[in-house]
Design an enzyme around this catalytic site. Structure first.
Site, PDB file in Angstrom:
ATOM      1  N   SER A  60       3.661  52.757  -9.281  1.00 18.43           N
ATOM      2  CA  SER A  60       2.496  53.452  -9.370  1.00 18.43           C
ATOM      3  C   SER A  60       2.263  54.826  -8.458  1.00 18.43           C
ATOM      4  O   SER A  60       1.476  55.768  -8.750  1.00 18.43           O
ATOM      5  CB  SER A  60       1.237  52.585  -9.020  1.00 18.43           C
ATOM      6  N   ASP A 366      -7.553  54.618  -2.608  1.00 18.82           N
ATOM      7  CA  ASP A 366      -8.148  53.170  -2.806  1.00 18.82           C
ATOM      8  C   ASP A 366      -7.733  51.972  -1.940  1.00 18.82           C
ATOM      9  O   ASP A 366      -7.572  50.864  -2.375  1.00 18.82           O
ATOM     10  CB  ASP A 366      -7.907  52.476  -4.445  1.00 18.82           C
ATOM     11  N   HIS A 369      -3.171  53.579  -2.910  1.00 19.74           N
ATOM     12  CA  HIS A 369      -2.658  54.699  -3.341  1.00 19.74           C
ATOM     13  C   HIS A 369      -3.340  55.978  -2.471  1.00 19.74           C
ATOM     14  O   HIS A 369      -4.313  55.831  -1.971  1.00 19.74           O
ATOM     15  CB  HIS A 369      -2.795  54.883  -4.860  1.00 19.74           C
TER      16      HIS A 369
END
Length: 401
Positions: A60, A366, A369
């Site tokens: 991610s 968050d 990330h």
């Protein structure tokens, strides 16, 4: 890194021209400075590499829409800071891979798994949130681990290249070819990697320290196998990120109380986790050096993203950021954690995990990330080559040293 949305719980010798690498640790710092100078002199008059495309592999940290296409789309407020809408990225805006594309004057990468609105003329992104180097025996709905491990991403690339070449050769018009890669350009593309962090996070959850340390050589070798496969498929220029300071992710402190002395370092990061990341990076760098001898025509750059990210975290306030352990998006009060963009209950009331007012001040978007501003800061500190081995900017990454 994994996506919280899925969690059930939360130094070479450089000669003029083409130089051959040797194992790091052989030279004193003064010699290393000479090496940097030699590279700078050598490349000063060299033209910038004309990379026609980027092919990215990762998790991610560099996923531009893969996991959203495969499973549940990432919702707002993700993406709304730069793209003004959700854009398949686990951030409020751009990722490091987006800044790489900008630096190389290429468009942002379409995710391989995204069937709509894609353009692969200048590359494709095989990264998916939650991906690992080694396959994991668990589903994405348990701990957010993607089924698209690195070996699967490489299989997808092999299929992509074969199919794209076939379609290009069968096309009758320039319009048909306009969104397809030119077959001859696969050998001229830049192949980027940003993966491995989730292998460590799985290890922290499933293994003890000795077991995880014993697993690192196999994890690193599997990444090397991916590079070897791409080399066999004509890939020649590789830009490989090491793993970041995983112990500095705020999520690691959720539900943690009464921590023993020495558990955290001076910046509030989990020391043992960062130590394991450092060991992983050491072995990865050694394996990259070995790859250079195994793949004689490859230009392989090892990029110390750990140093950049830890440098930002340790100097956040002087660099214009707030406390790096503060989270911009989501509701995190005491032991109540409502993830960014989701709803939950706190003190008997429904609460929405909203974005903070000014994400540009935050390192963490968050809890897992990085926010776009932090990604931009890190990109600026790695793309110039100052944290790379060999110490060359990404615009010169096609040159072998």
């Amino acid at each position: 890194m994994f996506s919280p949305r899925w969690c059930a719980k939360a130094n070479p010798v450089v000669k003029m021209g083409r130089a051959k690498p040797v194992h790091s640790g052989f030279f004193l710092m003064t010699t290393w400075l000479v090496v940097i100078s030699a590279v700078s002199v050598e490349l000063k008059d060299s033209p910038a590499c004309s990379f026609p495309a980027i092919y990215n592999f990762g998790d991610s940290n560099s996923d531009t829409g893969g996991i959203s296409a495969a499973f549940v789309p990432i919702s707002g407020p993700y993406g709304e800071g730069f793209f003004r809408k959700p854009a398949g990225r686990d951030s409020d805006g751009r990722l490091i891979v987006d800044f790489i594309a900008e630096r190389l004057n290429l468009p942002y990468l379409s995710a391989y798994l995204n069937s709509l609105g894609t353009n692969y003329r200048h590359g494709a992104n095989f990264a998916t949130g939650g991906s690992t180097i080694r396959r994991q025996n668990e589903t994405i709905f348990e701990y957010g681990i993607s089924p698209f491990s690195l070996d699967i991403q490489i299989v997808q690339f092999d299929q992509f290249k074969a199919r794209a070449t076939q379609l290009y050769q069968q096309a009758n018009t320039s319009m048909e070819r306009s969104k397809l890669p030119v077959p001859e350009e696969f050998s001229k593309a830049l192949y980027t990697f940003d993966i491995g962090q989730n292998d460590l996070s799985v290890g922290f959850r499933k293994l003890n320290t000795d077991q995880l340390r014993a697993a690192i050589p196999d994890i690193v070798n599997q990444l090397a196998s991916a590079v070897q496969n791409l080399y066999q498929q004509e890939g020649r220029a590789f830009w490989i990120h090491n793993t970041g300071p995983i112990g500095c992710l705020p999520v690691n402190l959720f539900y943690k109380h009464n921590l023993p002395p020495g558990y955290l370092d001076q910046y509030g990061c989990v020391k043992d986790q960062n130590d394991m990341a450092i060991e992983f990076n050491k072995q990865l760098k050694d394996r990259v050096i070995k790859l250079r001898t195994e793949l004689p025509e490859a230009a392989i750059t090892y990029v110390d993203v750990y140093a950049a990210k830890y440098g930002l975290i340790s100097n956040a306030k002087t660099e214009g950021f707030t406390d790096p352990l503060k989270i911009c998006c989501g509701y995190h009060v005491n032991d109540t954690h409502i993830w960014c963009g989701t709803k939950g209950t706190a003190n008997g009331k429904e609460v929405y995990g909203a974005s903070c007012e000014n994400p540009s001040l935050y390192v963490s978007w968050d809890g897992v990330h990085y926010a776009e501003a932090a990604n931009h800061w890190v990109a600026n500190h790695i793309l110039n080559g100052s944290l790379s081995d060999p110490p060359i900017p990404i615009t010169q990454a096609c040159y072998r040293h």
